[in-house]
Scaffold this active site. Sequence first.
Site, PDB file in Angstrom:
ATOM      1  CG  LEU A 219      -2.061  -0.908   1.399  1.00 41.44           C
ATOM      2  CD1 LEU A 219      -2.653  -0.780   2.799  1.00 41.44           C
ATOM      3  CD2 LEU A 219      -3.119  -0.630   0.347  1.00 41.44           C
ATOM      4  CG  HIS A 220       2.511   3.364  -3.050  1.00 43.06           C
ATOM      5  ND1 HIS A 220       2.083   2.294  -3.796  1.00 43.06           N
ATOM      6  CD2 HIS A 220       2.727   4.372  -3.942  1.00 43.06           C
ATOM      7  CE1 HIS A 220       2.050   2.623  -5.063  1.00 43.06           C
ATOM      8  NE2 HIS A 220       2.426   3.886  -5.198  1.00 43.06           N
ATOM      9  NE  ARG A 221      -1.511   3.691  -7.291  1.00 44.68           N
ATOM     10  CZ  ARG A 221      -0.762   4.379  -8.136  1.00 44.68           C
ATOM     11  NH1 ARG A 221      -0.703   5.695  -8.046  1.00 44.68           N
ATOM     12  NH2 ARG A 221      -0.072   3.776  -9.079  1.00 44.68           N
TER      13      ARG A 221
END
Length: 381
Positions: A219-221
């Site tokens: 996850l990074h957005r």
Amino acid sequence: MNTNLSTDKVLRILCVVGARPNFMKMAPIMQAFAALGPRVEAQLVHTGQHYDVAMNHQYFQALGIPDPDVNLEVGSGSHAQQTAEVMRRFEPALDDLAPSAVLVVGDVNSTIACALVAAKKGVPVIHVEAGLRSFDRAMPEEINRVLTDQLSDLLFTTEESGRANLLKEGIADERIHFVGNVMIDTLRLNLPRAVPAARIAADAGRRGFTDGGYSVLTLHRPSNVDDPAVLRRLLETAVRISERVPLIFPVHPRTRATIERFGLLPLLDRPTILLLPPMGYLEMLGLMKDARAVLTDSGGIQEETTALGTPCITLRENTERPITVDEGTNTIAGSDPATILAVLGDVLAGRGKAGRVPHFWDGRAAERIAAIVRDWLERRG
């Protein structure tokens, strides 16, 4: 080859990287240019958009990327600050190196910044991974993609939908070339060196964690990690997933910061969840290769899982890489827990997408790019 061109003329191509996803795309391109011989000279500019020195070195070393000829050391900042600083520092480097063309990859801030500087100074721009569209202008990357393509003289697409998108936006057909996916060049070359998941788990003190199968989460957005309600919902879903299949979660630095800021880290303190620091390329490749499922909001991982035949569940409402859904192993699930768990259930029951490797994802995209660029520059004189 055009023999009318003076044999002592060097075709100098300035290749730009800024963030880690660029590294996997640029590695085979640099190698393909080098294979053309001394008449083609590829020089590397690293903007420093991703500024973790140790992590960058790890990627460069693993992928065989030469040390940058220029490192702009831009670092972090808002989108505007970072883009402006890349432009400010790139211009004198462009003047000094005087290339025949500037080649950019992907859709990060460095991509649009360097393309804009080159276009304004009359230097041809080449965009690798052109034409990808999520049709979601709330994504900063979508703005970068659209504008970079409008500035580019030569555009290389990874899938046929890219050509259709570019033609609709007024790009001349003769500037567009479908060459395949350079990310897959890198994957195919390095797959034999992938670090097994069992070794990664053992090194983290969790020997045997992967023995019965495992899943992977990234996850990074901002849409997933900046909103505490959305992030909590996804992490709670991750816990439920881990109760069905153990979960390995390499945590992006930005994501870890928001998890800690929102007080959500205790949620993940489970024997069925293995939290890891950001992984190097070979480690991440090993995790994806043998996973029963990968859950992600990364565009590149959607492509890599399709190439590996690993089921992918995308935690977004859209994708700029529709071929991974239409032909590959990818399913768009968004952030709704019921949808995510239903798709995972199908995968674990053997009803997930089998998919196939798309056309031209054959490990030779960079060779096609290098040959076209050389011939194009020679025709320009």
